[in-house]
Design a protein around this motif. Structure first.
Motif, PDB file in Angstrom:
ATOM      1  N   VAL A 166       0.841  -1.195   0.000  1.00 46.26           N
ATOM      2  CA  VAL A 166       0.000   0.000   0.000  1.00 46.26           C
ATOM      3  C   VAL A 166       0.877   1.245   0.000  1.00 46.26           C
ATOM      4  CG1 VAL A 166      -1.804   1.259   1.243  1.00 46.26           C
ATOM      5  CG2 VAL A 166      -1.799  -1.239   1.242  1.00 46.26           C
ATOM      6  N   PRO A 167       0.674   2.177  -0.949  1.00 42.53           N
ATOM      7  CA  PRO A 167       1.514   3.386  -0.994  1.00 42.53           C
ATOM      8  C   PRO A 167       1.064   4.420   0.025  1.00 42.53           C
ATOM      9  CG  PRO A 167      -0.083   3.450  -2.774  1.00 42.53           C
ATOM     10  CD  PRO A 167      -0.272   2.119  -2.080  1.00 42.53           C
ATOM     11  N   ASN A 168       1.878   5.460   0.156  1.00 43.12           N
ATOM     12  CA  ASN A 168       1.543   6.632   0.988  1.00 43.12           C
ATOM     13  C   ASN A 168       1.314   6.244   2.447  1.00 43.12           C
ATOM     14  OD1 ASN A 168       1.622   7.801  -1.512  1.00 43.12           O
ATOM     15  ND2 ASN A 168      -0.569   8.162  -1.666  1.00 43.12           N
ATOM     16  N   GLN A 169       2.205   5.418   2.977  1.00 41.91           N
ATOM     17  CA  GLN A 169       2.114   4.953   4.356  1.00 41.91           C
ATOM     18  C   GLN A 169       3.323   5.435   5.158  1.00 41.91           C
ATOM     19  OE1 GLN A 169      -0.117   1.992   5.811  1.00 41.91           O
ATOM     20  NE2 GLN A 169      -1.392   3.306   4.534  1.00 41.91           N
ATOM     21  N   VAL A 170       3.105   5.615   6.461  1.00 43.82           N
ATOM     22  CA  VAL A 170       4.182   5.925   7.385  1.00 43.82           C
ATOM     23  C   VAL A 170       4.345   4.742   8.332  1.00 43.82           C
ATOM     24  CG1 VAL A 170       5.061   7.491   9.151  1.00 43.82           C
ATOM     25  CG2 VAL A 170       3.652   8.389   7.279  1.00 43.82           C
ATOM     26  N   HIS A 171       5.524   4.144   8.371  1.00 42.24           N
ATOM     27  CA  HIS A 171       5.851   3.086   9.333  1.00 42.24           C
ATOM     28  C   HIS A 171       6.626   3.734  10.485  1.00 42.24           C
ATOM     29  CE1 HIS A 171       5.376  -0.964   7.053  1.00 42.24           C
ATOM     30  NE2 HIS A 171       4.421  -0.114   6.738  1.00 42.24           N
ATOM     31  N   SER A 172       6.118   3.580  11.686  1.00 39.96           N
ATOM     32  CA  SER A 172       6.749   4.188  12.861  1.00 39.96           C
ATOM     33  C   SER A 172       7.389   3.116  13.721  1.00 39.96           C
ATOM     34  CB  SER A 172       5.700   4.956  13.683  1.00 39.96           C
ATOM     35  OG  SER A 172       5.070   5.940  12.890  1.00 39.96           O
ATOM     36  N   LEU A 173       8.591   3.388  14.230  1.00 39.65           N
ATOM     37  CA  LEU A 173       9.293   2.411  15.046  1.00 39.65           C
ATOM     38  C   LEU A 173      10.204   3.105  16.039  1.00 39.65           C
ATOM     39  CD1 LEU A 173      12.431   1.821  13.323  1.00 39.65           C
ATOM     40  CD2 LEU A 173      10.562   1.545  11.720  1.00 39.65           C
ATOM     41  N   ARG A 174      10.532   2.370  17.093  1.00 37.80           N
ATOM     42  CA  ARG A 174      11.441   2.898  18.112  1.00 37.80           C
ATOM     43  C   ARG A 174      12.655   1.989  18.220  1.00 37.80           C
ATOM     44  NH1 ARG A 174      10.395   0.264  22.951  1.00 37.80           N
ATOM     45  NH2 ARG A 174       8.440  -0.902  23.085  1.00 37.80           N
ATOM     46  N   GLY A 175      13.267   1.906  19.402  1.00 35.32           N
ATOM     47  CA  GLY A 175      14.606   1.350  19.539  1.00 35.32           C
ATOM     48  C   GLY A 175      14.814  -0.067  19.058  1.00 35.32           C
ATOM     49  N   ASN A 176      13.825  -0.965  19.219  1.00 31.26           N
ATOM     50  CA  ASN A 176      14.056  -2.344  18.790  1.00 31.26           C
ATOM     51  C   ASN A 176      13.799  -2.537  17.300  1.00 31.26           C
ATOM     52  OD1 ASN A 176      11.275  -2.188  18.688  1.00 31.26           O
ATOM     53  ND2 ASN A 176      10.936  -4.156  19.682  1.00 31.26           N
ATOM     54  N   ARG A 177      13.431  -1.466  16.611  1.00 29.40           N
ATOM     55  CA  ARG A 177      13.264  -1.426  15.157  1.00 29.40           C
ATOM     56  C   ARG A 177      12.174  -2.358  14.650  1.00 29.40           C
ATOM     57  NH1 ARG A 177      19.254  -1.533  12.534  1.00 29.40           N
ATOM     58  NH2 ARG A 177      20.395  -1.166  14.461  1.00 29.40           N
ATOM     59  N   MET A 178      11.187  -2.677  15.458  1.00 30.53           N
ATOM     60  CA  MET A 178      10.002  -3.371  14.984  1.00 30.53           C
ATOM     61  C   MET A 178       8.956  -2.326  14.614  1.00 30.53           C
ATOM     62  SD  MET A 178       7.447  -6.005  16.987  1.00 30.53           S
ATOM     63  CE  MET A 178       6.615  -4.712  17.912  1.00 30.53           C
ATOM     64  N   THR A 179       8.292  -2.507  13.482  1.00 30.00           N
ATOM     65  CA  THR A 179       7.260  -1.560  13.086  1.00 30.00           C
ATOM     66  C   THR A 179       6.118  -1.611  14.089  1.00 30.00           C
ATOM     67  OG1 THR A 179       7.800  -1.768  10.743  1.00 30.00           O
ATOM     68  CG2 THR A 179       5.624  -0.920  11.293  1.00 30.00           C
ATOM     69  N   VAL A 180       5.864  -0.490  14.755  1.00 31.64           N
ATOM     70  CA  VAL A 180       4.795  -0.428  15.743  1.00 31.64           C
ATOM     71  C   VAL A 180       3.506   0.083  15.109  1.00 31.64           C
ATOM     72  CG1 VAL A 180       4.036   0.665  17.898  1.00 31.64           C
ATOM     73  CG2 VAL A 180       6.408  -0.108  17.650  1.00 31.64           C
ATOM     74  N   ARG A 181       3.620   1.141  14.351  1.00 34.35           N
ATOM     75  CA  ARG A 181       2.420   1.783  13.817  1.00 34.35           C
ATOM     76  C   ARG A 181       2.534   1.917  12.306  1.00 34.35           C
ATOM     77  NH1 ARG A 181       0.545   7.193  12.868  1.00 34.35           N
ATOM     78  NH2 ARG A 181      -1.658   7.470  13.414  1.00 34.35           N
TER      79      ARG A 181
END
Length: 719
Positions: free
Chosen positions: A478-493
């Motif tokens: 799916v285009p036009n998406q934001v993948h958010s992640l923190r320190g463990n580098r797993m996609t959270v959002r």
């Protein structure tokens, strides 16, 4: 030969296993009890000539006495221990923690890989390696495995569950699992191995990683703010994925326990309350060696198995590298059934036949595991510059030991090419301020204003997250998406950007916050701790949680909403281009998504005081549901009416079928109450998300177009 555990403690445990006292051993050897006591207390060791006599007394060989890397096989045999029923008459219908997750291999991959990341040995700088093995057993191999897990001891318990718990969810699942094994003559094993991880260290009963995973519920011993898990729920996915409620474990320890590290084995069974031969059982059971220190030597503990035993249990590991192997017995993947059936219809139509059910089940499971790992852990598998990957993953599929699908290493550059390119550019310092050429990666800093703890007013500091934006490729999904992640580098959002005008350059974006933003990012540790507290047990979004409320305040989640607003604004500034009337992008988008601004439904408000939809993005989820993000434009007014979002299927003629919402979630500037949106005073825009109920879909989502209406009043007031 290299010796393992010290002789004294080892001998003491062997005497307990064999049910022999120090005095009895001394009498057998023709020595004094004081001599045996001196060995056990490590004041002396026996002479070489006495070692052979000790081996004969314990029923073992001289090599075992010298190496002391395993227990003798004399004494109490490995067996199943079933927890006795509660004295007060209480009954459990299963492990409540397992109900937090679906029997879905993609959920399993997310939780187990996250746990392995949290247990990675960081000292050597190498990634943790996680391998998933799907193994179908039939015929003689199945019979041999049933003998290895002592099925004859367990069968009365499964029969009791089928008779007494058939009206409970766990009972129905277990009964179906047993019937599938015998009627179809097959059993699917799903093994999760990690290497370069800590392993299940610690005592069987005292505080430690072993007890937290094997003995206890809702206990998380994760250390460090960047850890993914925090609820102690993730391990429950292992048992939730087993139709038989059974998981076997073999761990190689990074820190010796009882003087050794390899082949620490135990099994755990999760069943509901049952009565077997007049004895009430509370629920869980463990496979292990009876512990002589417990009353009647009834309770079992882990044991140090030999190589033959771990091979019979399908738990043999590839090397002596620390880590743990979890074997899910009777693995099932409920979420794949719908897509599997749809695929089988297509195969039959195209090929005039279909492959056997067993092959289809394990190949679909293989494909879904690869998809999930590439989608959720692409960033952890990506390195660049001085940053090394944290994770390596692979999936393989076998039948009776023969390869069905060779081991497939998940390559983030293949599964997420645009996002991987963006992250590597950040690591290598090759980002730009503005996108002017194909393949470039633009960087923007976005602020996260961290609140003070304890409900105090004010801001602790401003953490600068890193937003990366680059051109999308077809393989990204799916285009036009934001993948958010923190320190463990797993996609959270994963979320679309609300309010995008038609005709934007298609893009993919990555938001790095907390310690993922880099060591030099201000307040990185504090941001990591704040966002970790804002994650629910599923670790798939950031928002209001009980922990966030208790440690910060009931309004702390608005700081995350403001971060989302900052991210959306920065993305738009980078990707928006002048509209091109009649372009292919416009036509394609108008085909699939429709914002219904006018409706014939009666309104409770009119004119400039009525909110209206101003932007819409949607995608089809793994279960076939529509996942919609919508932005609402709010007029200036002291009080705005409640509005109900209604989702309809666009049809050529007749009335539009209405779909039900499975969930409505307020993102910014509004709240969800009774299925309606209530807007924050003085807000100018609001954002909400919705997930449709698949059971209300008359046809598959791939063949539909949507219309979203915003109606005045409570949901259900319009036909």
């Amino acid at each position: 030969m290299e010796a393992g555990e010290e002789f004294g403690p080892w001998l003491a445990r062997q005497l307990k296993i064999a049910g022999m006292t120090q005095a009895e051993l001394a009498e057998e050897l023709g020595l004094t009890r004081a001599a045996v006591s001196a060995w056990i207390t490590k004041r002396s060791v026996p002479r070489p000539t006495v070692m052979g006599e000790i081996a004969r007394a314990l029923g073992t060989d001289l090599g075992t006495i010298h190496t002391r890397t395993t227990d003798t096989q004399a004494g109490l045999p490995v067996t199943w221990y079933h927890r006795p029923g509660y004295r007060d008459g209480g009954r459990d219908g299963g492990n409540a923690a397992a109900f937090a997750f679906d029997a879905d291999v993609q959920v399993l991959a997310r939780e187990t890989c996250q746990n392995s990341l949290d247990e990675r040995l960081v000292e050597n700088g190498r990634p943790v390696r996680v391998r998933y093995t799907i193994h179908e057993l039939t015929g003689e191999p199945l019979e041999a495995f049933r003998a290895a897990i002592l099925w004859d001891e367990l069968q009365p318990h499964y029969l009791a569950v089928s008779e007494t718990a058939a009206d409970q969810k766990v009972g129905r699942v277990v009964d179906a699992g047993v019937r599938d094994m015998f009627e179809k003559g097959r059993l699917i094993l799903l093994r999760v191995d990690d290497y370069n991880a800590s392993g299940l260290t610690g005592d069987d009963y005292d505080d430690g990683k072993f007890a937290a995973v094997v003995r206890r519920q809702l206990e998380s011993l994760k250390s460090g703010s960047s850890a993914g898990g925090s609820y102690g729920l993730g391990k429950a996915t292992l048992w939730a994925t087993s139709a038989l409620g059974m998981v076997l474990i073999n761990s190689t320890l990074s820190v010796p326990h009882e003087g050794r590290t390899e082949r620490r084995v135990i099994g755990r069974l999760e069943l509901p309350w049952r009565s077997v031969e007049g004895r009430e059982c509370a629920g869980p059971a463990w496979l292990g060696r009876p512990d002589p220190e417990t009353p009647g030597a009834e309770v079992v503990r882990s044991w140090w198995a030999d190589t033959e035993t771990v091979e019979r249990l399908h738990l043999a590991r590839d090397s002596d590298e620390p880590g743990t192997s979890f074997l899910i017995v009777g693995a099932h993947d409920v979420a794949s059934l719908a897509s599997d059936k749809a695929d089988s219809v297509i195969d039959e139509d195209e090929n005039g036949g279909s492959e056997d059910d067993g092959t289809r089940d394990i190949t679909v499971m293989h494909r879904r595991l690869v998809e999930a790992l590439g989608r959720d852990f692409w960033a952890a598998m990506t390195g660049g510059g001085s940053r090394l990957p944290l994770l390596e993953t692979s999936v393989r599929t076998l039948r009776n030991g023969e390869v069905v699908i060779p081991e497939e290493k998940v390559d983030p550059g293949v599964t997420q090419p645009s996002r991987t390119r963006a992250l590597r550019a950040f690591y290598e310092g090759t980002t730009v301020d503005r996108l002017t050429q194909a393949g470039q990666v633009a960087l923007r800093n976005v602020p996260l204003r961290l609140p003070l703890t304890g409900g105090r007013r004010g801001t602790l500091g401003i953490h600068q997250g890193v937003l990366l934006v680059t051109e999308a490729e077809d393989r990204d999904g799916v285009p036009n998406q934001v993948h958010s992640l923190r320190g463990n580098r797993m996609t959270v959002r994963k979320a679309g950007v609300s309010g995008l005008p038609l005709g934007v350059n298609t893009f993919q974006a990555v938001l790095l916050v907390g310690q993922a933003a880099g060591d030099s990012a201000p307040f990185a540790v504090e941001a990591e701790e704040f966002l970790r507290a804002a994650e629910p047990p599923e670790h798939d979004r950031w928002g209001q949680t009980e922990e966030l409320t208790l440690r910060w305040s009931h309004s702390a989640h608005y700081r995350i909403s403001r971060l989302t607003t900052e991210v959306n604004a920065a993305v738009k500034e980078l990707v928006v281009r002048p509209k091109s009337a009649g372009s292919q992008e416009n036509a394609k988008l108008r085909k699939k998504l429709t914002v219904q601004r006018k409706t014939s439904a009666p309104k409770r408000a009119s004119g400039p005081t009525l909110p209206e939809l101003d932007g819409l993005t949607a995608e089809i989820g793994a279960a076939g549901e529509w996942r919609i993000t919508a932005e609402v434009k709010l007029p200036r007014a002291d009080e705005l009416p409640a509005m109900s979002p209604v989702v309809l299927l666009d049809v050529r003629s007749g009335s539009r079928p209405k779909l039900d919402w499975a969930e409505l979630v307020a993102v910014d500037g509004c709240e969800v109450e009774g299925g309606a949106l209530r807007f924050a005073p003085h807000a100018r825009r609001a954002v909400f998300k919705g997930f449709t109920d698949v059971t209300s879909h008359p046809v598959r989502s791939e063949f539909t177009r949507l219309v979203l209406e915003l109606r005045a009043g409570a949901q259900g007031s319009e036909a």
